[in-house]
Motif scaffolding. Sequence first.
Motif, PDB file in Angstrom:
ATOM      1  N   ILE A  43       0.874  -1.169   0.000  1.00 17.93           N
ATOM      2  CA  ILE A  43       0.000   0.000   0.000  1.00 17.93           C
ATOM      3  C   ILE A  43       0.915   1.223   0.000  1.00 17.93           C
ATOM      4  CG2 ILE A  43      -1.779   1.277   1.248  1.00 17.93           C
ATOM      5  CD1 ILE A  43      -2.675  -1.457   2.422  1.00 17.93           C
ATOM      6  N   LEU A  72      -3.318   4.271  -1.517  1.00 21.67           N
ATOM      7  CA  LEU A  72      -4.422   4.760  -0.705  1.00 21.67           C
ATOM      8  C   LEU A  72      -3.925   5.946   0.108  1.00 21.67           C
ATOM      9  CD1 LEU A  72      -5.764   1.370   0.720  1.00 21.67           C
ATOM     10  CD2 LEU A  72      -6.577   2.605  -1.294  1.00 21.67           C
ATOM     11  N   SER A  73      -4.847   6.791   0.509  1.00 19.58           N
ATOM     12  CA  SER A  73      -4.449   7.921   1.336  1.00 19.58           C
ATOM     13  C   SER A  73      -5.531   8.261   2.342  1.00 19.58           C
ATOM     14  CB  SER A  73      -4.166   9.148   0.478  1.00 19.58           C
ATOM     15  OG  SER A  73      -3.799  10.241   1.294  1.00 19.58           O
ATOM     16  N   SER A  74      -5.071   8.522   3.562  1.00 14.86           N
ATOM     17  CA  SER A  74      -5.973   9.095   4.571  1.00 14.86           C
ATOM     18  C   SER A  74      -5.274  10.260   5.265  1.00 14.86           C
ATOM     19  CB  SER A  74      -6.396   8.038   5.596  1.00 14.86           C
ATOM     20  OG  SER A  74      -5.295   7.628   6.358  1.00 14.86           O
ATOM     21  N   TYR A  75      -4.025  10.504   4.894  1.00  7.98           N
ATOM     22  CA  TYR A  75      -3.243  11.552   5.548  1.00  7.98           C
ATOM     23  C   TYR A  75      -3.050  12.794   4.686  1.00  7.98           C
ATOM     24  CZ  TYR A  75      -1.869   8.728   9.543  1.00  7.98           C
ATOM     25  OH  TYR A  75      -1.881   7.988  10.688  1.00  7.98           O
ATOM     26  N   SER A  81      -4.630  11.416  10.519  1.00 12.58           N
ATOM     27  CA  SER A  81      -5.538  10.836   9.531  1.00 12.58           C
ATOM     28  C   SER A  81      -6.815  11.665   9.402  1.00 12.58           C
ATOM     29  CB  SER A  81      -5.910   9.412   9.943  1.00 12.58           C
ATOM     30  OG  SER A  81      -6.878   8.878   9.079  1.00 12.58           O
ATOM     31  N   VAL A  85     -10.588   7.198   3.668  1.00 13.41           N
ATOM     32  CA  VAL A  85      -9.583   6.543   2.841  1.00 13.41           C
ATOM     33  C   VAL A  85      -9.986   6.695   1.380  1.00 13.41           C
ATOM     34  CG1 VAL A  85      -8.418   4.365   2.316  1.00 13.41           C
ATOM     35  CG2 VAL A  85      -9.086   4.893   4.672  1.00 13.41           C
ATOM     36  N   SER A  86      -9.029   7.119   0.566  1.00 11.75           N
ATOM     37  CA  SER A  86      -9.269   7.308  -0.868  1.00 11.75           C
ATOM     38  C   SER A  86      -8.344   6.413  -1.673  1.00 11.75           C
ATOM     39  CB  SER A  86      -8.974   8.755  -1.279  1.00 11.75           C
ATOM     40  OG  SER A  86      -9.713   9.652  -0.518  1.00 11.75           O
ATOM     41  N   ASP A 104       1.747  -2.785   4.609  1.00 13.10           N
ATOM     42  CA  ASP A 104       1.568  -1.384   4.958  1.00 13.10           C
ATOM     43  C   ASP A 104       2.681  -0.959   5.909  1.00 13.10           C
ATOM     44  OD1 ASP A 104       0.371   1.097   4.825  1.00 13.10           O
ATOM     45  OD2 ASP A 104      -1.405   0.545   5.977  1.00 13.10           O
ATOM     46  N   ARG A 111      -7.881   2.096   9.723  1.00 10.70           N
ATOM     47  CA  ARG A 111      -8.807   2.396   8.620  1.00 10.70           C
ATOM     48  C   ARG A 111      -8.251   2.010   7.254  1.00 10.70           C
ATOM     49  NH1 ARG A 111      -9.447   7.361  11.594  1.00 10.70           N
ATOM     50  NH2 ARG A 111     -11.453   7.371  12.640  1.00 10.70           N
ATOM     51  N   THR A 112      -7.003   2.378   6.991  1.00  5.70           N
ATOM     52  CA  THR A 112      -6.428   2.118   5.673  1.00  5.70           C
ATOM     53  C   THR A 112      -6.312   0.625   5.410  1.00  5.70           C
ATOM     54  OG1 THR A 112      -5.201   4.201   5.734  1.00  5.70           O
ATOM     55  CG2 THR A 112      -4.441   2.542   4.170  1.00  5.70           C
ATOM     56  N   ALA A 116      -8.383  -1.616   2.648  1.00  2.00           N
ATOM     57  CA  ALA A 116      -7.703  -2.429   1.627  1.00  2.00           C
ATOM     58  C   ALA A 116      -8.122  -3.894   1.728  1.00  2.00           C
ATOM     59  CB  ALA A 116      -6.194  -2.297   1.778  1.00  2.00           C
TER      60      ALA A 116
END
Length: 180
Positions: A43, A72-75, A81, A85-86, A104, A111-112, A116
Amino acid sequence: MSNTDVGHSIETIFSAGEILSRLQVLAQEIAAKRPENLLVVPILKGSFVFAADLLRALHAAGIAPEVDFLTLSSYRKSRSSSGQVSILRDLDLDVQQRHVILIDDVLDSGRTLAFAKDLISARGAAKIETCVLLDKRAARAVSIEPDYCAFTCPDVFVVGYGMDVGHRYRELPFVGRLVD
């Protein structure tokens, strides 16, 4: 040990040597399970250095997985965070009926990694495992534990070994924390 970079001191939490030694052990643990039809999915972006070193350790342990990447990104550019999550880049390979190991960098809120894992499950993977460099053991927002973990980490913001703040410090060969 500390290093200085552009006005910041960086305190080493896990040295390059400690990391590489631990990855050899993780690779042996994974190889002992004799995974078949293995797809390793780092990831991105934070796990790229960890994933590269782990893949080389897996090769040395006799495992030859296919590799694809999920971004993926949440930050974004923050130190905390967003809670959302995108998917920034999706997989190219089909995961159906595959043994997938998600890699990861840090497991904190969960969450991330949970996102996933749910995504890969919905796409029909036969088995999904998770491998993280650092488990912060912080209060999780979701219930998830890693199948493989290199280190338990203090609940501090970390940089180095692929992890960043504002796209900086990824190149450091160790995991550290900024000392302001």
